[in-house]
Enzyme design. Sequence first.
Site, PDB file in Angstrom:
ATOM      1  N   ASP A  93     -16.565  30.569  30.566  1.00  0.00           N
ATOM      2  CA  ASP A  93     -16.496  29.184  31.037  1.00  0.00           C
ATOM      3  C   ASP A  93     -15.380  28.975  32.057  1.00  0.00           C
ATOM      4  OD1 ASP A  93     -18.604  28.576  29.429  1.00  0.00           O
ATOM      5  OD2 ASP A  93     -17.419  27.583  27.874  1.00  0.00           O
ATOM      6  N   ASN A 151     -13.724  19.570  34.203  1.00  0.00           N
ATOM      7  CA  ASN A 151     -13.626  19.304  32.767  1.00  0.00           C
ATOM      8  C   ASN A 151     -12.732  18.106  32.455  1.00  0.00           C
ATOM      9  OD1 ASN A 151     -15.375  21.174  31.784  1.00  0.00           O
ATOM     10  ND2 ASN A 151     -13.830  22.550  30.935  1.00  0.00           N
ATOM     11  N   THR A 169     -16.678  18.633  25.476  1.00  0.00           N
ATOM     12  CA  THR A 169     -16.761  19.616  24.386  1.00  0.00           C
ATOM     13  C   THR A 169     -15.684  20.690  24.510  1.00  0.00           C
ATOM     14  OG1 THR A 169     -18.381  20.912  25.645  1.00  0.00           O
ATOM     15  CG2 THR A 169     -19.242  19.285  24.092  1.00  0.00           C
ATOM     16  N   ALA A 170     -14.789  20.558  25.478  1.00  0.00           N
ATOM     17  CA  ALA A 170     -13.746  21.556  25.699  1.00  0.00           C
ATOM     18  C   ALA A 170     -12.426  21.075  25.094  1.00  0.00           C
ATOM     19  CB  ALA A 170     -13.632  21.858  27.192  1.00  0.00           C
ATOM     20  N   TYR A 171     -11.381  20.954  25.906  1.00  0.00           N
ATOM     21  CA  TYR A 171     -10.061  20.543  25.413  1.00  0.00           C
ATOM     22  C   TYR A 171     -10.137  19.189  24.723  1.00  0.00           C
ATOM     23  CZ  TYR A 171      -4.916  20.122  25.610  1.00  0.00           C
ATOM     24  OH  TYR A 171      -3.584  20.000  25.302  1.00  0.00           O
TER      25      TYR A 171
END
Length: 252
Positions: free
Chosen positions: A41, A111, A152-154
């Site tokens: 990613d 992101n 859905t990341a950090y």
Amino acid sequence: MRIAFTASERPEAQEGRARMVKRYGETPFEEAEVIVALGGDGFMLECFHDHMALGLPIYGMNRGSVGFLMNDYSEVGLLERIAAAEKAVIHPLRMTATDVEGKTHVALAINEVSLLRQTRQAAKLRISIDGKLRLGELACDGALVSTPAGSTAYNLSAHGPIIPLDARVLALTPISAFRPRRWRGALLAHTAKVTFEILEASKRPVSAVADNIEVRDVLDVHIAEDREVSLHMLFDEGRSLEERVIAEQFSA
């Protein structure tokens, strides 16, 4: 189909790229119709940043660790997979940060934009939305503004909400908030303009990070979605990014 291949430095990614080029040939980026990125990613985000000016869709193949933004790796049927792929359109965040020396830094984030304390002491942030003060002082390790694609990341790790891609909202999420302790963040319209002011900046220095671009010792940070920039991700049929975001909400 004119394909440009790129890969992260991981040995398995470089090996995969070599096999793909041997099988399908290779086109220079300036002449390609699509970019195939092999890695994880993080490399997918790097690829978008490096080749954003070309405006090409990117089809990622997982040769990294997480691979949430990537398709499964296979050397077989690449042309058919790309032709049948579903497209996700992402609008990044534009960060404009001013540091203690008065310099202005501009960067795009696919992101999230994160503000992070630089020392042992908690950061103190003042938050305004569309020019209106909403939180006079947030003592915390930091805070972030996330796109739906980055939710859905950090953002998720910081206990922020997962956002469907077509929700047209942004997540404002605190990172280890101390005061107000019970504040869990907010959902904002995608048109919102978020301003962070760093309080006691000399005593409690803060850095601002747009994906992988860091600016240290900032005084204020302005964040807004940039609708003039459209990034195109390609996903295998039936495994769209929208489907992955929904599935993530039901994972154990």
